[in-house]
Design an enzyme around this catalytic site. Structure first.
Site, PDB file in Angstrom:
ATOM      1  N   LYS A  23      12.727   1.869 -21.191  1.00  0.00           N
ATOM      2  CA  LYS A  23      11.685   2.906 -21.146  1.00  0.00           C
ATOM      3  C   LYS A  23      12.203   4.162 -20.440  1.00  0.00           C
ATOM      4  O   LYS A  23      11.989   5.281 -20.903  1.00  0.00           O
ATOM      5  CB  LYS A  23      10.448   2.322 -20.437  1.00  0.00           C
ATOM      6  CG  LYS A  23       9.271   3.262 -20.363  1.00  0.00           C
ATOM      7  CD  LYS A  23       7.971   2.508 -20.198  1.00  0.00           C
ATOM      8  CE  LYS A  23       7.744   1.970 -18.806  1.00  0.00           C
ATOM      9  NZ  LYS A  23       7.552   3.005 -17.773  1.00  0.00           N
ATOM     10  N   ARG A 124      -3.208   8.507 -10.270  1.00  0.00           N
ATOM     11  CA  ARG A 124      -1.871   8.384  -9.665  1.00  0.00           C
ATOM     12  C   ARG A 124      -1.495   9.647  -8.883  1.00  0.00           C
ATOM     13  O   ARG A 124      -1.808  10.761  -9.296  1.00  0.00           O
ATOM     14  CB  ARG A 124      -0.850   8.062 -10.752  1.00  0.00           C
ATOM     15  CG  ARG A 124      -1.250   6.711 -11.372  1.00  0.00           C
ATOM     16  CD  ARG A 124      -0.213   6.127 -12.218  1.00  0.00           C
ATOM     17  NE  ARG A 124       0.986   5.796 -11.466  1.00  0.00           N
ATOM     18  CZ  ARG A 124       2.097   5.395 -12.048  1.00  0.00           C
ATOM     19  NH1 ARG A 124       2.149   5.285 -13.353  1.00  0.00           N
ATOM     20  NH2 ARG A 124       3.150   5.109 -11.318  1.00  0.00           N
ATOM     21  N   GLN A 171      11.475   9.149 -10.300  1.00  0.00           N
ATOM     22  CA  GLN A 171      10.684  10.140 -11.039  1.00  0.00           C
ATOM     23  C   GLN A 171      10.670  11.466 -10.291  1.00  0.00           C
ATOM     24  O   GLN A 171      10.816  12.530 -10.894  1.00  0.00           O
ATOM     25  CB  GLN A 171       9.255   9.627 -11.241  1.00  0.00           C
ATOM     26  CG  GLN A 171       9.213   8.401 -12.135  1.00  0.00           C
ATOM     27  CD  GLN A 171       7.816   7.834 -12.304  1.00  0.00           C
ATOM     28  OE1 GLN A 171       6.868   8.326 -11.703  1.00  0.00           O
ATOM     29  NE2 GLN A 171       7.698   6.801 -13.107  1.00  0.00           N
ATOM     30  N   ASP A 322       9.541  -2.346 -10.373  1.00  0.00           N
ATOM     31  CA  ASP A 322       8.547  -2.754 -11.379  1.00  0.00           C
ATOM     32  C   ASP A 322       8.479  -4.270 -11.557  1.00  0.00           C
ATOM     33  O   ASP A 322       7.664  -4.766 -12.339  1.00  0.00           O
ATOM     34  CB  ASP A 322       8.884  -2.113 -12.731  1.00  0.00           C
ATOM     35  CG  ASP A 322       8.644  -0.604 -12.712  1.00  0.00           C
ATOM     36  OD1 ASP A 322       7.784  -0.148 -11.940  1.00  0.00           O
ATOM     37  OD2 ASP A 322       9.324   0.107 -13.467  1.00  0.00           O
ATOM     38  N   LYS A 349       1.251   2.274  -8.451  1.00  0.00           N
ATOM     39  CA  LYS A 349       1.771   2.154  -9.824  1.00  0.00           C
ATOM     40  C   LYS A 349       0.586   2.207 -10.802  1.00  0.00           C
ATOM     41  O   LYS A 349      -0.474   2.690 -10.449  1.00  0.00           O
ATOM     42  CB  LYS A 349       2.582   0.865  -9.955  1.00  0.00           C
ATOM     43  CG  LYS A 349       3.864   0.886  -9.128  1.00  0.00           C
ATOM     44  CD  LYS A 349       4.822   1.944  -9.641  1.00  0.00           C
ATOM     45  CE  LYS A 349       6.099   2.006  -8.834  1.00  0.00           C
ATOM     46  NZ  LYS A 349       6.954   3.126  -9.234  1.00  0.00           N
ATOM     47  N   ARG A 353      -0.566  -2.859  -7.696  1.00  0.00           N
ATOM     48  CA  ARG A 353       0.077  -4.120  -8.121  1.00  0.00           C
ATOM     49  C   ARG A 353       0.187  -5.134  -6.999  1.00  0.00           C
ATOM     50  O   ARG A 353       0.302  -6.331  -7.261  1.00  0.00           O
ATOM     51  CB  ARG A 353       1.472  -3.833  -8.696  1.00  0.00           C
ATOM     52  CG  ARG A 353       1.406  -3.195 -10.049  1.00  0.00           C
ATOM     53  CD  ARG A 353       2.774  -3.005 -10.659  1.00  0.00           C
ATOM     54  NE  ARG A 353       2.627  -2.438 -12.000  1.00  0.00           N
ATOM     55  CZ  ARG A 353       3.575  -1.798 -12.643  1.00  0.00           C
ATOM     56  NH1 ARG A 353       4.754  -1.610 -12.078  1.00  0.00           N
ATOM     57  NH2 ARG A 353       3.352  -1.329 -13.860  1.00  0.00           N
TER      58      ARG A 353
HETATM   59  C1  S3P Z   1      10.831   5.226 -13.404  1.00  0.00           C
HETATM   60  C2  S3P Z   1      10.863   5.152 -12.047  1.00  0.00           C
HETATM   61  C3  S3P Z   1      10.016   4.225 -11.262  1.00  0.00           C
HETATM   62  C4  S3P Z   1       9.432   3.104 -12.125  1.00  0.00           C
HETATM   63  C5  S3P Z   1       8.894   3.612 -13.438  1.00  0.00           C
HETATM   64  C6  S3P Z   1       9.979   4.328 -14.226  1.00  0.00           C
HETATM   65  C7  S3P Z   1      11.687   6.218 -14.083  1.00  0.00           C
HETATM   66  O1  S3P Z   1       8.935   4.959 -10.696  1.00  0.00           O
HETATM   67  O2  S3P Z   1       8.398   2.449 -11.416  1.00  0.00           O
HETATM   68  O3  S3P Z   1       8.392   2.551 -14.219  1.00  0.00           O
HETATM   69  O4  S3P Z   1      11.875   6.127 -15.310  1.00  0.00           O
HETATM   70  O5  S3P Z   1      12.195   7.125 -13.394  1.00  0.00           O
HETATM   71  P1  S3P Z   1       9.079   5.729  -9.268  1.00  0.00           P
HETATM   72  O6  S3P Z   1      10.056   6.810  -9.461  1.00  0.00           O
HETATM   73  O7  S3P Z   1       7.700   6.255  -8.990  1.00  0.00           O
HETATM   74  O8  S3P Z   1       9.505   4.670  -8.302  1.00  0.00           O
END
Ligand code: S3P
Length: 445
Positions: A23, A124, A171, A322, A349, A353
């Site tokens: 993803k 969020r 992120q 995750d 999240k 969770r």
């Molecule tokens: C992700 C980073 C994670 C993860 C999310 C995907 C990404 O989130 O939980 O499912 O693709 O950068 P966080 O950056 O908030 O930890």
């Protein structure tokens, strides 16, 4: 028809499978392809709703994003800085990743854009992205608590920054680097704990200069040189380790299982769950290791195992953020207690969770202690099952409890399984092909 599904106790799982594309890499391939000059191709893209939301948003921003008949995706950008203002509100559905990464992109363009999403996304926290992007020159208006819907007023005159992340978040790191792309000079992000580095790897593959150095205090400083000439690239998306987590735990806890999950991204910054399960005594081997597009890949063979409880250190959390709900399901079947620490991020999240894992596990008969940022799963549960778990628009909670139902006396029902399509379309059919007994399309009473 109800959207509930029920998972019945089953015998051993046997077979070889592919899970859908990663993803994180899928979102990034559409976004980065849409920023480059020329046409990029993407093979193995996840066809989950989260990624389709990113595809729609990139189209609304002026990139051409198409699925070819052969299943390949073709993305054509107008070069860095070449996106245009969307005509309508961007609806990002359930996807926090799409929202935060696109906030970084839009912040670096002179345009105004609005974003919203489903009930989960609208709860969020976005302030963690807004704070650094405002320091770099963008402006935002959002609901109380930094929650969407939100508006972004981007700028073509951004200021490079050196920003230390207050929470470990790929992120947030990515949003800063993506805004930094359109800004002259060096943008740096300092990470107290390393998080997934797909943005950095993919930007390098497209010709950007991204360096990583250790700070005197042992943190990781990632530096991007702004305004690179981003070259269109072909991306090959490997299987998602966060999706592979579900058949992996299902095979471990179900007697007589032997499952191979092919072509999985084994990037160490994503692999904490597998490391933990191996430490717990899981029979997991990595076959045919190779590197594709800068990412380590392997086939993962998993055989049923009697696990034992361990302490999972807080510093491992970013590499398996995750995966805690499904780890907790595995831990419920271990000898001894499993203590997981450093879990505060689980509360923000797609759902809370930490609370949902504790509540759901108790409902099926497991013994669990929930702390403010920790979870202890104790041995000795009586796995009666027979409960209905509320998915609360959270795909990973739904899948974790489907797996839990494979080892309970009575089936476990998930009230609404539609959310699974955000990251793992075809989950129930794939698991049933291995020998699971997941009943879908239940008729409501
Ligand atoms: C992700 C980073 C994670 C993860 C999310 C995907 C990404 O989130 O939980 O499912 O693709 O950068 P966080 O950056 O908030 O930890």
């Amino acid at each position: 028809m109800s959207h509930a599904i029920s998972s019945h106790p089953c015998a051993g799982l046997i077979g070889e499978i592919f899970v859908p594309g990663d993803k994180s890499i899928s979102h990034r391939s559409l976004i980065l392809g849409g920023l480059a000059t020329g046409t990029s191709h993407v093979d193995g893209l996840l066809l989950g709703e989260d990624v389709l939301a990113t595809a729609a948003a990139m189209r609304a921003l002026g990139a051409s994003v198409e699925r070819l008949d052969c299943g390949r995706w073709q993305v054509t950008g107008n070069g860095l800085g070449g996106l245009h203002e969307p005509e309508d509100v961007l609806d990002l559905g359930n996807s926090g990743t799409a929202t935060r990464l696109l906030m970084g992109i839009i912040a670096g363009h002179p345009m105004t854009a609005m974003m919203t999403g489903d009930h989960s996304l609208r709860s969020r926290p976005m302030q963690r992205v807004i704070t650094p992007l405002e320091m770099m020159g963008a402006k935002f208006v959002c609901r109380s608590g930094g929650r969407p819907p939100l508006s972004i007023i981007g700028t073509a005159d951004g200021r490079p920054q050196s920003y230390t992340l207050p929470v470990a978040s790929a992120q947030v790191k990515s949003a800063i680097l993506l805004m930094g792309l359109t800004i002259a000079g060096e943008t740096s992000v300092i990470e107290p704990h390393a998080t997934r580095d797909h943005t950095e790897t993919m930007l390098r593959a497209m010709g950007a200069t991204v360096t990583v150095a250790e700070t005197p205090s042992g943190e990781r400083r990632i530096t991007l040189v702004g305004q690179p000439e981003l070259q269109a690239t072909d991306f090959l998306v490997p299987g998602d380790p966060s999706s592979a987590a579900f058949p992996t735990v299902a095979a471990l806890i179900t007697d007589g299982s032997d499952v191979t999950i092919k072509n999985i991204c084994t990037n160490p910054l994503r692999f904490g769950l597998f490391q933990t399960l191996i430490e717990m005594g899981g029979d997991i081997s990595l076959l045919n290791p190779r590197t594709i597009g800068g990412e380590p890949i392997a086939d993962i063979r998993v055989r049923s195992s009697q696990l034992h409880g361990i302490e999972v250190p807080a510093k491992r959390a970013p590499s398996m953020i995750d995966e805690y709900p499904i780890l907790a399901v595995a831990a419920a079947h271990a000898n001894g207690d499993t203590k997981m620490q450093g879990l505060a991020e689980l509360r923000v999240k797609e759902s809370d969770r930490l609370a949902a894992t504790a509540t759901g596990l108790r409902a099926i008969g497991a013994l669990v202690d929930e702390g403010a940022d920790s979870l202890t799963v104790r041995a000795g549960g009586n796995f009666r099952g027979g409960a209905t778990i509320a998915a609360n628009l959270d795909h990973r909670m739904a899948m974790a409890f489907v797996v839990a139902g494979m080892r309970t006396a009575q089936p476990v029902t998930i009230d609404d399984a539609r959310t699974i399509d955000t990251s793992f379309p075809g989950f129930s059919a794939l698991m049933n092909g291995l020998g699971a007994r997941i009943e879908t399309g239940l008729v409501s009473a």
